[in-house]
Design an enzyme around this catalytic site. Structure first.
Site, PDB file in Angstrom:
ATOM      1  N   THR A   1      27.915 -46.034  16.651  1.00  0.00           N
ATOM      2  CA  THR A   1      28.792 -46.967  17.352  1.00  0.00           C
ATOM      3  C   THR A   1      30.162 -47.004  16.674  1.00  0.00           C
ATOM      4  O   THR A   1      30.286 -46.797  15.466  1.00  0.00           O
ATOM      5  CB  THR A   1      28.218 -48.386  17.362  1.00  0.00           C
ATOM      6  OG1 THR A   1      28.246 -48.927  16.019  1.00  0.00           O
ATOM      7  CG2 THR A   1      26.785 -48.403  17.878  1.00  0.00           C
ATOM      8  N   GLU A   2      31.177 -47.288  17.458  1.00  0.00           N
ATOM      9  CA  GLU A   2      32.525 -47.532  16.937  1.00  0.00           C
ATOM     10  C   GLU A   2      33.144 -48.659  17.758  1.00  0.00           C
ATOM     11  O   GLU A   2      33.322 -48.525  18.967  1.00  0.00           O
ATOM     12  CB  GLU A   2      33.401 -46.285  17.049  1.00  0.00           C
ATOM     13  CG  GLU A   2      32.978 -45.118  16.178  1.00  0.00           C
ATOM     14  CD  GLU A   2      33.332 -45.294  14.706  1.00  0.00           C
ATOM     15  OE1 GLU A   2      33.970 -46.312  14.349  1.00  0.00           O
ATOM     16  OE2 GLU A   2      32.960 -44.405  13.918  1.00  0.00           O
ATOM     17  N   VAL A   3      33.430 -49.765  17.094  1.00  0.00           N
ATOM     18  CA  VAL A   3      34.073 -50.892  17.759  1.00  0.00           C
ATOM     19  C   VAL A   3      35.403 -51.150  17.058  1.00  0.00           C
ATOM     20  O   VAL A   3      35.582 -50.768  15.893  1.00  0.00           O
ATOM     21  CB  VAL A   3      33.156 -52.137  17.738  1.00  0.00           C
ATOM     22  CG1 VAL A   3      33.007 -52.707  16.347  1.00  0.00           C
ATOM     23  CG2 VAL A   3      33.635 -53.206  18.712  1.00  0.00           C
TER      24      VAL A   3
END
Length: 303
Positions: free
Chosen positions: A273-275
């Site tokens: 994930t990348e937020v």
């Protein structure tokens, strides 16, 4: 976008040696407490989960015990899923998203899976808000045989010792504005190169394994996240961080070749994930919730 490409340590065009790495390390300071923020939280899980210490990291600045949290009543007939956070210690929502998942959702999946969560693989990085470890090694490029990073070697050994196949591995990360102000220039300086990629996507996106892309799995993760926060749009070249879009909100990389965390478990279903917590359209709390939603979206797909 104009960026400062000359880092204050080293000579442009010349890779760092021991002197430059020592100078960099001497500049790092503790800014928050792994023990107060993470270990104390893990202690509260012991009544509902099994907590294992899988190693410790001993650095000049201190010693850090490493923990995983597992659902109780381990059953080898169930598939096993792995959640990792804090591979890059400075990526706050990865650590706190993993803790929040344990606190609020992990028990819901016990009937379906053995759930293993390692909330903070890089506690020194968490405390000093760093991407690297004290040896200036990037853990998320070091999940390889005989890894030079203890952050990687300890969790690799622990998971191998479980003696089970990992069905799914979700690794929780974030991209921050400090990637451009600090970490990309520092890496370029250490490598003796010039950084040319300054793209930071505004929103949530995924990095999948190009050898096992499973687009429907990735979509399930993003559909769940989109209930919490926005998905990053591709740039004008249909790329994210300089990589071609494989599907909306997803890029694919050769994760084993690159030594990325999701590769070491050899999971059939894997995603990173990348937020973006610095987005004007998101809050730190939303980013934590988005990490939880990513895990639940993936596990709901696989139930």
């Amino acid at each position: 976008m104009t960026q400062q490409t000359i880092y204050h340590i080293g000579t442009p065009g010349t890779p760092w040696g021991a002197t430059e790495k020592a100078q960099w390390l001497a500049e790092q300071t503790k800014k928050r407490s792994y023990f107060d923020d993470v270990v104390s939280k893990i202690e509260t899980f012991k009544s509902d989960f099994d907590v294992d210490q899988y190693g410790e990291l001993a650095y000049d600045s201190g010693t850090y015990p490493l923990f995983v949290v597992r659902t109780k009543n381990w059953d080898d007939s169930k598939p096993t899923v792995l959640v990792t956070g804090g591979v890059h210690g400075y990526e706050t929502s990865g650590v706190h998203g993993a803790l929040r998942f344990i606190e609020t959702k992990a028990k819901d999946y016990q009937p379906h899976f053995n759930v293993v969560v390692a909330p903070c693989l890089s506690p020194w990085g968490y405390e000093t808000i760093n991407r690297w470890n004290p040896a200036a090694i990037d853990p998320n490029r070091s999940f390889v045989a005989d890894s030079p990073a203890g952050e990687c070697a300890h969790i690799m050994n622990y998971v191998a010792g479980l003696g089970v196949d990992i069905l799914a591995h979700i690794d929780l990360h974030e991209t921050t504005d400090t990637d451009n102000s600090e970490f990309r220039p520092a890496k370029a300086a250490m490598d003796g190169k010039v950084n040319t990629n300054w793209n930071i996507p505004d929103g949530f996106y995924l990095v999948g394994n190009s050898e096992k892309p499973y687009p429907e799995f990735q979509k399930a993760v993003l559909d769940s996240v989109e209930e919490v926060t926005h998905i990053a749009d591709a740039d004008d070249e249909n790329k994210l961080i300089g990589e071609d879009i494989a599907q909306r909100g997803v890029i694919l990389l050769p994760t084993a070749k690159m030594g990325l965390c999701i590769s070491f478990s050899k999971a059939e279903y894997a995603t990173t994930t990348e937020v973006y917590p610095d987005s004007p359209k998101a809050t730190p709390e939303q980013c934590i919730q988005a990490q939880v939603a990513a895990v639940t979206g993936g596990l709901d797909f696989l139930k």
